[in-house]
Design a protein around this motif. Sequence first.
Motif, short mmCIF file in Angstrom:
data_model
loop_
_atom_site.label_atom_id
_atom_site.label_comp_id
_atom_site.label_asym_id
_atom_site.label_seq_id
_atom_site.Cartn_x
_atom_site.Cartn_y
_atom_site.Cartn_z
N ASN A 134 0.85 -1.19 0.00
CA ASN A 134 0.00 0.00 0.00
C ASN A 134 0.88 1.24 0.00
O ASN A 134 1.37 1.67 1.03
CB ASN A 134 -0.89 0.00 1.26
N ILE A 135 1.09 1.76 -1.21
CA ILE A 135 2.02 2.89 -1.31
C ILE A 135 1.23 4.19 -1.41
O ILE A 135 0.28 4.27 -2.17
CB ILE A 135 2.88 2.67 -2.60
N LEU A 138 1.86 7.73 -5.65
CA LEU A 138 1.64 7.02 -6.92
C LEU A 138 1.86 8.00 -8.06
O LEU A 138 1.58 9.19 -7.91
CB LEU A 138 0.19 6.48 -6.95
N PRO A 139 2.31 7.57 -9.24
CA PRO A 139 2.66 6.19 -9.60
C PRO A 139 3.95 5.76 -8.93
O PRO A 139 4.76 6.60 -8.54
CB PRO A 139 2.84 6.25 -11.12
N VAL A 140 4.15 4.45 -8.79
CA VAL A 140 5.37 3.93 -8.18
C VAL A 140 6.44 3.72 -9.24
O VAL A 140 6.16 3.22 -10.33
CB VAL A 140 5.13 2.58 -7.45
N LEU A 146 10.48 -0.33 -0.58
CA LEU A 146 9.42 -1.34 -0.44
C LEU A 146 8.96 -1.44 1.01
O LEU A 146 9.75 -1.63 1.92
CB LEU A 146 9.93 -2.70 -0.93
N PRO A 147 7.63 -1.32 1.23
CA PRO A 147 7.10 -1.44 2.58
C PRO A 147 6.94 -2.91 2.94
O PRO A 147 7.24 -3.79 2.13
CB PRO A 147 5.72 -0.78 2.45
N LYS A 148 6.41 -3.18 4.12
CA LYS A 148 6.09 -4.57 4.49
C LYS A 148 5.04 -5.09 3.50
O LYS A 148 4.07 -4.41 3.20
CB LYS A 148 5.53 -4.57 5.91
N ALA A 149 5.26 -6.31 3.01
CA ALA A 149 4.33 -6.87 2.02
C ALA A 149 2.95 -7.06 2.65
O ALA A 149 2.83 -7.34 3.85
CB ALA A 149 4.87 -8.20 1.51
N GLU A 150 1.91 -6.92 1.82
CA GLU A 150 0.53 -7.04 2.31
C GLU A 150 0.04 -8.49 2.32
O GLU A 150 -1.06 -8.78 2.79
CB GLU A 150 -0.40 -6.20 1.41
N SER A 151 0.82 -9.39 1.69
CA SER A 151 0.39 -10.81 1.65
C SER A 151 1.62 -11.70 1.53
O SER A 151 2.68 -11.25 1.07
CB SER A 151 -0.51 -11.03 0.41
N PRO A 152 1.51 -12.97 1.93
CA PRO A 152 2.65 -13.89 1.76
C PRO A 152 3.10 -13.99 0.31
O PRO A 152 4.29 -14.03 0.01
CB PRO A 152 2.09 -15.22 2.28
N TYR A 153 2.14 -13.92 -0.61
CA TYR A 153 2.53 -13.94 -2.04
C TYR A 153 3.47 -12.80 -2.34
O TYR A 153 4.56 -13.00 -2.88
CB TYR A 153 1.28 -13.83 -2.93
N ALA A 154 3.07 -11.60 -1.95
CA ALA A 154 3.89 -10.41 -2.23
C ALA A 154 5.25 -10.54 -1.55
O ALA A 154 6.29 -10.17 -2.10
CB ALA A 154 3.16 -9.16 -1.75
N SER A 305 -4.71 0.88 -3.82
CA SER A 305 -4.49 1.46 -5.15
C SER A 305 -3.02 1.35 -5.51
O SER A 305 -2.15 1.64 -4.68
CB SER A 305 -4.92 2.93 -5.11
N VAL A 306 -2.75 0.90 -6.72
CA VAL A 306 -1.35 0.88 -7.17
C VAL A 306 -1.33 1.00 -8.70
O VAL A 306 -2.17 0.40 -9.37
CB VAL A 306 -0.62 -0.41 -6.70
N TYR A 307 -0.46 1.85 -9.20
CA TYR A 307 -0.21 1.89 -10.65
C TYR A 307 1.21 2.41 -10.87
O TYR A 307 1.84 2.94 -9.97
CB TYR A 307 -1.26 2.72 -11.40
N SER A 308 1.70 2.19 -12.09
CA SER A 308 3.16 2.24 -12.30
C SER A 308 3.66 3.49 -13.02
O SER A 308 2.93 4.13 -13.78
CB SER A 308 3.57 1.03 -13.15
N ASP A 309 4.93 3.72 -12.81
CA ASP A 309 5.75 4.55 -13.71
C ASP A 309 6.69 3.54 -14.35
O ASP A 309 7.56 2.99 -13.67
CB ASP A 309 6.52 5.59 -12.91
N SER A 310 6.47 3.22 -15.61
CA SER A 310 7.27 2.19 -16.29
C SER A 310 8.22 2.79 -17.32
O SER A 310 8.65 2.11 -18.27
CB SER A 310 6.34 1.18 -16.97
N THR A 311 8.59 4.05 -17.12
CA THR A 311 9.44 4.73 -18.11
C THR A 311 10.86 4.12 -18.15
O THR A 311 11.52 4.19 -19.18
CB THR A 311 9.55 6.24 -17.80
#
Length: 344
Positions: A134-135, A138-140, A146-154, A305-311
């Motif tokens: 949860n950042i 945005l965009p990231v 990186l913060p603490k992951a929100e799930s074991p998958y992450a 909410s999360v969306y990217s800066d992919s430049t």
Amino acid sequence: MSKKTVLVTGGAGYIGSHTIIELLNHGGYEVISADNFFTSSPKSYDQVEMITGKKFKHYKLDLCDILEFDKIFSDHDIAGVIHFAAFKAVGESVELPLKYYHNNIASLVNVLELCRKHKTSNVIFSSSCSVYGNIEKLPVDENTPLPKAESPYAYTKQIGEVMLQDFCKRYLDFSAISLRYFNPVGAHDSGKIGEWPNNKPNNLVPLITGTAIGKYPQLTVFGGDYPTRDGTNVRDYIHVSDIADAHVKALNFLFTGKNKTNYDVYNLGSGNGVSVLEAIAAFEKISGKKLNYKIGDRRAGDVVSVYSDSTKAESVLGWKCKHDIKSMMKTAWEWELYREKEKF
Ligand code: WQD
């Protein structure tokens, strides 16, 4: 000059199968796939061969079994590995954390052990935007702490990236790239392959198309009271073929030796934040179908909410997103219709 051989782990999976198509059609590589079919079907390989007109070797294999896995490296001169194989359902990882830690971490350890043993010096790692959690800002971009992951998958993806970083620090003749996908959706333009889960999917778009075609009675939107423009979670959806294209470009980049560091990280997103309700509206517009859904409780592990800066991927890898949300929904719907017609 003979073609380089690339090992794709999880090659029968959604992104893996689409990446094999790009490797065969545009990469000029020999491809080998290893998959245990826990969350995929070998039928994907038939579709890939039909679409590309090319055959490739594939092995049914659990990557956690290093003795079996070692045989693939002994039998083939592998120049690079694209490591997709992992469990990836955010919600399920909250329910079954050990399943995720064991499978996702042990399989990457084995990939690196065997690359070292057999002098395979290039790895592309399937990471995820879920490492951002949860950042606020945005965009990231890739420099976002990186913060603490929100799930074991992450968390398995955060751990995987650190493992690669440490491995590359120790072995300077080894190079790796982590690709942080945002939300892969859609299907190949041919309409003959797409997301093909073995049982009911966990993620949004195949649930939308499955509900629309009548496989599922109603879609539940997980939470309508989030602090977003319409109360539902915002994600950066990106077409699976754009993700696949990025893998070929990342591998080409490593093989050219132009990488200034032997470990780096790239975001793969469209840069557009789309809410769940906006995704549903885009689907309804494309398909002409009214979707049966209700607003339900929030899902554990979801980020708001999360969306990217992919430049960075654009400037360094020469990669660009070619598909918009309409194309994502159109191809996803065409694939759902094809599956119904073919009784897949
Ligand atoms: C998207 C949104 C749900 C189902 C995915 C992959 C993960 C990683 C990141 C690549 C969320 C909402 C969903 C439903 C809903 N990808 N939703 N009803 O959780 O963002 O993670 O992308 O590495 O592997 O899983 O994707 O599609 O599950 O959820 O409202 O029935 O849709 O709450 O807001 P997610 P998702």
